[in-house]
Design a protein around this motif. Structure first.
Motif, PDB file in Angstrom:
ATOM      1  N   UNK A 158      -1.072   4.181   9.720  1.00 23.83           N
ATOM      2  CA  UNK A 158       0.121   4.522  10.504  1.00 23.83           C
ATOM      3  C   UNK A 158       1.394   4.240   9.705  1.00 23.83           C
ATOM      4  N   UNK A 159       2.514   4.816  10.117  1.00 26.03           N
ATOM      5  CA  UNK A 159       3.745   4.576   9.372  1.00 26.03           C
ATOM      6  C   UNK A 159       4.142   3.107   9.525  1.00 26.03           C
ATOM      7  N   UNK A 160       4.692   2.568   8.446  1.00 30.53           N
ATOM      8  CA  UNK A 160       5.048   1.155   8.448  1.00 30.53           C
ATOM      9  C   UNK A 160       3.893   0.271   8.021  1.00 30.53           C
ATOM     10  N   UNK A 161       2.780   0.882   7.620  1.00 31.76           N
ATOM     11  CA  UNK A 161       1.620   0.077   7.224  1.00 31.76           C
ATOM     12  C   UNK A 161       1.773  -0.467   5.809  1.00 31.76           C
ATOM     13  N   UNK A 162       2.737   0.063   5.055  1.00 29.69           N
ATOM     14  CA  UNK A 162       2.955  -0.433   3.690  1.00 29.69           C
ATOM     15  C   UNK A 162       2.323   0.430   2.620  1.00 29.69           C
ATOM     16  N   UNK A 163       1.843   1.618   2.996  1.00 32.63           N
ATOM     17  CA  UNK A 163       1.179   2.496   2.021  1.00 32.63           C
ATOM     18  C   UNK A 163       2.142   2.871   0.890  1.00 32.63           C
ATOM     19  N   UNK A 164       3.333   3.372   1.279  1.00 37.52           N
ATOM     20  CA  UNK A 164       4.306   3.797   0.263  1.00 37.52           C
ATOM     21  C   UNK A 164       4.780   2.615  -0.559  1.00 37.52           C
ATOM     22  N   UNK A 165       5.032   1.495   0.091  1.00 39.71           N
ATOM     23  CA  UNK A 165       5.505   0.312  -0.632  1.00 39.71           C
ATOM     24  C   UNK A 165       4.460  -0.119  -1.656  1.00 39.71           C
ATOM     25  N   UNK A 166       3.183  -0.069  -1.264  1.00 42.67           N
ATOM     26  CA  UNK A 166       2.121  -0.434  -2.200  1.00 42.67           C
ATOM     27  C   UNK A 166       2.157   0.493  -3.415  1.00 42.67           C
ATOM     28  N   UNK A 167       2.237   1.786  -3.130  1.00 38.08           N
ATOM     29  CA  UNK A 167       2.249   2.772  -4.212  1.00 38.08           C
ATOM     30  C   UNK A 167       3.452   2.560  -5.132  1.00 38.08           C
ATOM     31  N   UNK A 168       4.609   2.337  -4.512  1.00 40.38           N
ATOM     32  CA  UNK A 168       5.851   2.187  -5.287  1.00 40.38           C
ATOM     33  C   UNK A 168       5.869   0.890  -6.088  1.00 40.38           C
ATOM     34  N   UNK A 169       5.174  -0.133  -5.592  1.00 45.50           N
ATOM     35  CA  UNK A 169       5.184  -1.375  -6.363  1.00 45.50           C
ATOM     36  C   UNK A 169       4.310  -1.252  -7.608  1.00 45.50           C
ATOM     37  N   UNK A 170       3.418  -0.256  -7.636  1.00 49.63           N
ATOM     38  CA  UNK A 170       2.581  -0.062  -8.821  1.00 49.63           C
ATOM     39  C   UNK A 170       3.413   0.366 -10.020  1.00 49.63           C
ATOM     40  N   UNK A 171       4.437   1.197  -9.786  1.00 47.44           N
ATOM     41  CA  UNK A 171       5.255   1.592 -10.951  1.00 47.44           C
ATOM     42  C   UNK A 171       6.661   1.006 -10.894  1.00 47.44           C
ATOM     43  N   UNK A 172       6.752  -0.153 -10.247  1.00 52.08           N
ATOM     44  CA  UNK A 172       7.942  -0.988 -10.387  1.00 52.08           C
ATOM     45  C   UNK A 172       9.162  -0.464  -9.654  1.00 52.08           C
ATOM     46  N   UNK A 173       8.968   0.514  -8.783  1.00 53.40           N
ATOM     47  CA  UNK A 173      10.111   0.947  -7.961  1.00 53.40           C
ATOM     48  C   UNK A 173      10.389  -0.104  -6.892  1.00 53.40           C
ATOM     49  N   UNK A 174       9.365  -0.868  -6.547  1.00 43.46           N
ATOM     50  CA  UNK A 174       9.561  -2.042  -5.685  1.00 43.46           C
ATOM     51  C   UNK A 174       9.072  -3.239  -6.480  1.00 43.46           C
ATOM     52  N   UNK A 175       9.813  -4.332  -6.404  1.00 46.74           N
ATOM     53  CA  UNK A 175       9.357  -5.530  -7.112  1.00 46.74           C
ATOM     54  C   UNK A 175       8.501  -6.357  -6.167  1.00 46.74           C
ATOM     55  N   UNK A 176       7.329  -6.731  -6.652  1.00 43.22           N
ATOM     56  CA  UNK A 176       6.441  -7.488  -5.779  1.00 43.22           C
ATOM     57  C   UNK A 176       6.865  -8.955  -5.757  1.00 43.22           C
ATOM     58  N   UNK A 177       6.472  -9.649  -4.678  1.00 45.99           N
ATOM     59  CA  UNK A 177       6.863 -11.047  -4.534  1.00 45.99           C
ATOM     60  C   UNK A 177       5.772 -11.968  -5.087  1.00 45.99           C
ATOM     61  N   UNK A 178       4.537 -11.654  -4.725  1.00 47.04           N
ATOM     62  CA  UNK A 178       3.418 -12.492  -5.172  1.00 47.04           C
ATOM     63  C   UNK A 178       2.296 -11.573  -5.649  1.00 47.04           C
ATOM     64  N   UNK A 179       1.449 -12.122  -6.499  1.00 47.74           N
ATOM     65  CA  UNK A 179       0.232 -11.398  -6.840  1.00 47.74           C
ATOM     66  C   UNK A 179       0.201 -10.884  -8.267  1.00 47.74           C
ATOM     67  N   UNK A 180      -0.927 -10.300  -8.603  1.00 50.21           N
ATOM     68  CA  UNK A 180      -1.140  -9.833  -9.968  1.00 50.21           C
ATOM     69  C   UNK A 180      -1.338  -8.324  -9.997  1.00 50.21           C
ATOM     70  N   UNK A 181      -0.866  -7.718 -11.092  1.00 52.51           N
ATOM     71  CA  UNK A 181      -1.011  -6.274 -11.264  1.00 52.51           C
ATOM     72  C   UNK A 181      -1.436  -5.976 -12.704  1.00 52.51           C
ATOM     73  N   UNK A 182      -2.561  -5.262 -12.822  1.00 56.07           N
ATOM     74  CA  UNK A 182      -3.004  -4.816 -14.138  1.00 56.07           C
ATOM     75  C   UNK A 182      -2.892  -3.300 -14.200  1.00 56.07           C
ATOM     76  N   UNK A 183      -2.430  -2.778 -15.309  1.00 53.37           N
ATOM     77  CA  UNK A 183      -2.521  -1.337 -15.543  1.00 53.37           C
ATOM     78  C   UNK A 183      -3.326  -1.153 -16.818  1.00 53.37           C
ATOM     79  N   UNK A 184      -4.365  -0.363 -16.747  1.00 53.77           N
ATOM     80  CA  UNK A 184      -5.306  -0.194 -17.857  1.00 53.77           C
ATOM     81  C   UNK A 184      -5.736  -1.554 -18.408  1.00 53.77           C
ATOM     82  N   UNK A 185      -6.028  -2.432 -17.496  1.00 58.65           N
ATOM     83  CA  UNK A 185      -6.529  -3.773 -17.815  1.00 58.65           C
ATOM     84  C   UNK A 185      -5.545  -4.614 -18.595  1.00 58.65           C
ATOM     85  N   UNK A 186      -4.273  -4.195 -18.571  1.00 54.52           N
ATOM     86  CA  UNK A 186      -3.250  -5.063 -19.170  1.00 54.52           C
ATOM     87  C   UNK A 186      -2.471  -5.696 -18.025  1.00 54.52           C
ATOM     88  N   UNK A 187      -2.405  -7.019 -18.052  1.00 59.12           N
ATOM     89  CA  UNK A 187      -1.710  -7.738 -16.983  1.00 59.12           C
ATOM     90  C   UNK A 187      -0.199  -7.568 -17.161  1.00 59.12           C
TER      91      UNK A 187
END
Lengths: 255, 310
Positions: free
Chosen positions: A37-66
């Motif tokens: 449903x809208x407001x579930x955070x789908x877009x925010x999740x997607x946008x945080x993958x390419x740094x359009x949103x800055x995440x607060x906590x947690x880890x992100x790897x792209x092509x196994x690079x942290x």
């Protein structure tokens, strides 16, 4: 090899928690649809993958690079801006509202980033751009400004523009939500072609038909959490979570 | 298009041919001198000013004698097609005056336009950096730019001009500005920069956030995002407020009379004080209107050009 991996990704806006402990791994060549449903955070999740949103906590790897290991918004990983930009070039992004550059023609829109960012020669970039524009079926519109195109055509140009950077993975943020119903099909068609070519894709969408047909996995998000992660045939016929059931019932009934 | 051009050329050619007899018979300076009545020639004067203006087709002659500080006497003539007509009153006098004053008024106009165009161009150049500085994340830079804009918008332009011409040399002699025009240009550019900066900042901030996001997603850095994507989109939106600023500066150029720069306004008021003719204001205002109209047309054309994609 995993293209994207997130571990306990969290995002706060002040006291509001948008994403709560989202952990997910996406393998190369996978097509993953994010629904909810809208407001579930789908877009925010997607946008945080390419740094359009800055995440607060947690880890992100792209092509196994942290890239990120954040604690209260502070990154524990030492990584230069340049290095991050280089890595993020592997992710192409398509927006809900297309965001084409209105002052440039279709050809110029597609050529600009390869020339300015990838430092490609103009001639080579033009050949590449024409090829991609042809691929999305707009070869007769190369010299037209975006304002003269329909929404569906604009979105196809936006896809070509993202592809021109030769990304290894494409992120689609509700690519058909701003389109008139009769224009949805042409955009989905282009996306299907991409999927068939083996492009890794994450698609935030409300098009359940597309998810059913194309996705390898469908992920249901609710109130900032990843609630269910299963192949489409399983999630659509036999959802495990109560929330998923309620959501799918309401969506599939109105469709 | 071609036909229109040919017709225009034809008309010009006819006019040129038609004016040949007028040019041949145009009265010369000695023709006029012969016309001046002997009683006028005998008047004793503290100061005498003889003006002869030859426009080839028409010409004009006037002789002003300053008898005392409050009294002046003048004869003026207007000549066309071999005829010399005394221009004593009414429309013919006005017309003769226009012809006599026009060269110095145009000289002033040149200075006014030059000052306005150079100042606004320099101002726009400055303002791009000021606007980007004011939007910067780097606090000291943001503060410096904000302070600059605050100062130059918050104090009268007249005083800034006065300060640069009279104040600076008195305070710091090495900062003496050598010419009046230079001083005016510096003051107007600095001032215009502050105003344009706010115009440019508003235009940049009016660009859809999605444009910045698309640029970022494609890997553009800050500089390229601005120069290739954001700023080109502001051009069309910038034209109307910049045109406004331009017209304001054009009229504010009249302030330069206080440092005795001979701009259009200064020339106008000197003509008025030396001849006592108020009609010069009408001519002068007419010139201002012509300049404004011409530049407005240019701005409309620019707006169209930059808005081609909409």
């Amino acid at each position: 090899m995993s293209m994207i991996r997130t571990e306990n990704l969290c995002k706060d806006f002040g006291n509001l928690k948008i994403l709560k402990d989202c952990s997910l791994t996406i393998e190369q060549g996978e097509v993953v649809c994010l629904i909810g449903p809208s407001g579930a955070g789908k877009s925010t999740y997607l946008r945080s993958l390419n740094y359009l949103e800055k995440i607060t906590e947690g880890k992100l790897w792209i092509e196994e690079k942290l890239l990120d290991d954040r604690i209260s918004g502070v990154n524990q990983v030492k990584i230069s801006q340049q290095e991050r930009t280089e890595i993020l070039l592997e992710l192409g992004m398509v927006f809900q509202r297309f965001n084409l550059f209105p002052h440039l023609t279709v050809l110029q829109n597609v050529m600009l980033a390869p020339v300015e960012v990838r430092k490609m020669k103009k001639n080579d970039a033009e050949i590449l751009a024409r090829e991609l524009i042809k691929k999305v079926g707009l070869e007769d519109k190369v010299d037209v400004f975006p304002s003269k195109l329909s929404g569906g055509q604009q979105q196809r140009v936006a896809i070509a523009r993202a592809l021109a950077m030769k990304p290894k993975m494409m992120l689609f943020d509700e690519p058909t939500s701003a389109l008139d119903p009769e224009l949805v099909g042409e955009v989905l068609q282009v996306m299907k072609t991409l999927a068939a070519e083996g492009m890794t894709m994450i698609v935030v969408t409300h098009e359940m038909g597309f998810a059913k047909e194309v996705a390898d996995r469908v992920i249901f998000m609710y109130e900032g959490r990843i609630v269910e992660d299963a192949p489409p045939e399983e999630i659509f016929s036999n959802p495990k979570n109560e929330r998923t059931k309620v959501f799918l019932q309401s969506v599939l009934n109105t469709n | 298009m071609m036909k229109k051009l040919l017709i225009t050329l034809g008309i010009l050619l006819l006019l040129a041919l038609g004016s040949i007899p007028l040019v041949m018979t145009n009265p010369t300076l000695s023709d006029y001198e012969g016309k001046v009545p002997s009683d006028f020639l005998q008047i004793e004067a503290k100061k005498e000013a003889i003006v002869y203006v030859d426009y080839k087709i028409v010409s004009c002659y006037s002789d002003t004698k300053q008898i005392s500080s409050t009294r002046a006497q003048q004869v003026s003539y207007f000549g066309v097609a071999g005829q010399i007509i005394p221009a004593e009153r009414g429309i013919i006098k006005f017309f003769a005056n226009v012809l006599v004053w026009l060269p110095s008024l145009l000289e002033g106009t040149k200075i006014t336009i030059l000052l306005t165009v150079t100042s606004v161009l320099t101002g726009i150049f400055l303002s791009v950096f000021l606007a980007l500085g004011k939007m910067s994340k780097f606090t000291p830079l943001r503060n410096v730019c904000s302070a600059y804009i605050f100062f130059f918008r918050g104090t009268p332009l007249l005083m800034q001009l006065y300060f640069i011409w009279f104040g600076l040399p008195a305070l710091i002699p090495t900062l003496t500005v050598s010419s009046r025009f230079l001083a005016a240009w510096i003051a107007f550019s600095l001032n215009s920069g502050a105003y344009c900066a706010e115009i440019i900042r508003a235009a940049i901030q009016s660009i859809d956030k999605g444009q910045f996001e698309a640029a970022k997603a494609l890997g553009f850095g800050y500089g390229k995002t601005m120069s290739k994507i954001i700023i080109p989109q502001t051009y069309r939106r910038l034209i109307p407020p910049l045109a406004n600023e331009f017209i304001m500066v054009l009229k504010d150029a009249a302030l330069t009379s206080i440092i005795a720069l001979k701009d259009l306004s200064k020339v106008t008021s000197s003509i008025m004080t030396s001849t006592g003719e108020v009609s010069v204001f009408i001519i002068s205002m007419g010139i201002y209107l012509v300049i404004t109209a011409a530049f407005s047309k240019l701005f409309v054309a620019l707006e169209k050009k930059f808005g081609i994609y909409e």
